[in-house]
Motif scaffolding. Structure first.
Motif, PDB file in Angstrom:
ATOM      1  N   SER A   6       0.817  -1.217   0.000  1.00 15.65           N
ATOM      2  CA  SER A   6       0.000   0.000   0.000  1.00 15.65           C
ATOM      3  C   SER A   6       0.849   1.264   0.000  1.00 15.65           C
ATOM      4  O   SER A   6       1.962   1.277   0.531  1.00 15.65           O
ATOM      5  N   TYR A  14      -3.885   3.524  -1.763  1.00 17.44           N
ATOM      6  CA  TYR A  14      -3.963   2.501  -2.806  1.00 17.44           C
ATOM      7  C   TYR A  14      -3.352   1.212  -2.275  1.00 17.44           C
ATOM      8  O   TYR A  14      -2.227   1.222  -1.753  1.00 17.44           O
ATOM      9  N   THR A  15      -4.077   0.106  -2.405  1.00 11.23           N
ATOM     10  CA  THR A  15      -3.592  -1.209  -1.994  1.00 11.23           C
ATOM     11  C   THR A  15      -3.604  -2.125  -3.206  1.00 11.23           C
ATOM     12  O   THR A  15      -4.645  -2.282  -3.860  1.00 11.23           O
ATOM     13  N   PHE A  23      -5.432  -7.071  -8.565  1.00 10.48           N
ATOM     14  CA  PHE A  23      -6.425  -6.051  -8.231  1.00 10.48           C
ATOM     15  C   PHE A  23      -5.774  -4.889  -7.481  1.00 10.48           C
ATOM     16  O   PHE A  23      -4.785  -5.055  -6.766  1.00 10.48           O
ATOM     17  N   ASP A  25      -7.147  -1.544  -5.075  1.00 10.30           N
ATOM     18  CA  ASP A  25      -8.269  -0.864  -4.424  1.00 10.30           C
ATOM     19  C   ASP A  25      -7.823   0.497  -3.918  1.00 10.30           C
ATOM     20  O   ASP A  25      -6.661   0.689  -3.550  1.00 10.30           O
ATOM     21  N   CYS A  26      -8.762   1.431  -3.871  1.00 10.29           N
ATOM     22  CA  CYS A  26      -8.473   2.796  -3.454  1.00 10.29           C
ATOM     23  C   CYS A  26      -9.475   3.244  -2.397  1.00 10.29           C
ATOM     24  O   CYS A  26     -10.666   2.929  -2.475  1.00 10.29           O
ATOM     25  N   ASP A  35     -16.141   4.178   1.017  1.00 13.39           N
ATOM     26  CA  ASP A  35     -15.845   2.768   0.792  1.00 13.39           C
ATOM     27  C   ASP A  35     -14.646   2.623  -0.141  1.00 13.39           C
ATOM     28  O   ASP A  35     -14.339   3.518  -0.934  1.00 13.39           O
ATOM     29  N   TRP A  36     -14.006   1.471  -0.048  1.00 14.25           N
ATOM     30  CA  TRP A  36     -12.950   1.133  -0.999  1.00 14.25           C
ATOM     31  C   TRP A  36     -13.580   0.865  -2.364  1.00 14.25           C
ATOM     32  O   TRP A  36     -14.673   0.297  -2.461  1.00 14.25           O
ATOM     33  N   TYR A  37     -12.888   1.260  -3.418  1.00 13.03           N
ATOM     34  CA  TYR A  37     -13.356   0.971  -4.769  1.00 13.03           C
ATOM     35  C   TYR A  37     -12.165   0.566  -5.644  1.00 13.03           C
ATOM     36  O   TYR A  37     -11.024   0.914  -5.370  1.00 13.03           O
ATOM     37  N   LYS A  38     -12.463  -0.169  -6.691  1.00 13.19           N
ATOM     38  CA  LYS A  38     -11.399  -0.692  -7.535  1.00 13.19           C
ATOM     39  C   LYS A  38     -10.979   0.351  -8.573  1.00 13.19           C
ATOM     40  O   LYS A  38     -11.800   1.103  -9.087  1.00 13.19           O
TER      41      LYS A  38
END
Length: 238
Positions: A6, A14-15, A23, A25-26, A35-38
């Motif tokens: 991350s 960002y992970t 993948f 996720d942000c 929420d986290w989103y891609k």
């Protein structure tokens, strides 16, 4: 995701990667209860990779792919255009290594390829477009953590290790500093208010504990314990 990595860029976390994953996720820290989103996927799967921020972009280097092959490849994510591009690969295949950025250059060190542990270090200058070997560490370190603090690079712990060493970029030399209180395999680290914090990791009952390094007295002290054991995790400083 187990074995992900991350970074924080412009108040976004960002992970990337993890077990058999490309993948990404942000998390937007500007949004309360967001929420986290891609975002765009990496070109390759990266588990046990390392990451750093280079020129406001996320750099992910090495790790293992879905076939358990150790990688030398390096990818760069531009959040403005939401795309990943490859840059020059490292000279050495690495997983469970460390990666930091200082003054516009990347520095990667340690890690390994299966049971092979590395003490080598290399640096990438975007202006030259290639990686160069630097002075190796005093010890071979796999599953270490690394940070930059006060213009120097720290290599912290690793498999069966409590020791810590510090790299002087100007003199290209490594020097041992105070040792950790626990052996830490697969810990994560960050710098907050002039102190280095190392979190979790396996071995020697370290998995819940957090310890901090004060360079003025060259000493590590246990700060607190987490409720949940963690290793092969990632951390960012907010």
């Amino acid at each position: 995701m187990w074995g992900s990595t991350s970074v924080k860029i412009d108040n976004h976390v960002y992970t990337a990667g993890g077990r058999s994953s490309n993948f990404v996720d942000c998390l937007n820290l500007n949004q309360v209860d967001g929420d986290w989103y891609k975002v765009a996927f990496m070109n390759k799967q990266h588990q046990y990779a390392a990451s750093a921020v280079l020129n406001d972009q996320m750099c992910v280097a090495g790790g293992r792919d879905g076939g358990n092959n150790v990688l030398s490849s390096v990818e760069l994510y531009n959040p403005v255009v939401n795309t990943w591009t490859h840059i020059a690969p490292m000279q050495t295949k690495r997983c469970q290594h460390a990666l930091v950025c200082y003054n516009g250059r990347l520095y990667t060190f340690g890690g390994g390829e299966f049971l092979n542990r590395l003490n080598s270090m290399e640096s990438f200058d975007p202006r030259e477009g290639k990686w160069k070997l630097l002075k190796p560490m005093n010890e071979k370190r796999r599953a270490l953590s690394g940070v930059v603090d006060n213009d120097e690079i720290y290599a912290i712990g690793g498999d069966e290790l409590k020791s810590v060493e510090r790299f002087n970029i100007r003199t290209n030399t490594w020097t041992n500093v105070g040792s950790l209180n626990h052996v830490r395999l697969g810990s994560c680290a960050c710098v907050v208010n002039g102190k280095i914090y190392v979190i979790g990791g396996r071995d020697d009952d370290a998995s819940k504990s957090i310890e901090a390094y004060d360079a003025t007295i060259n000493e590590w002290k246990i700060e607190t314990n987490m409720e949940t054991p963690r290793w092969d995790a990632s951390v960012v400083a907010l």
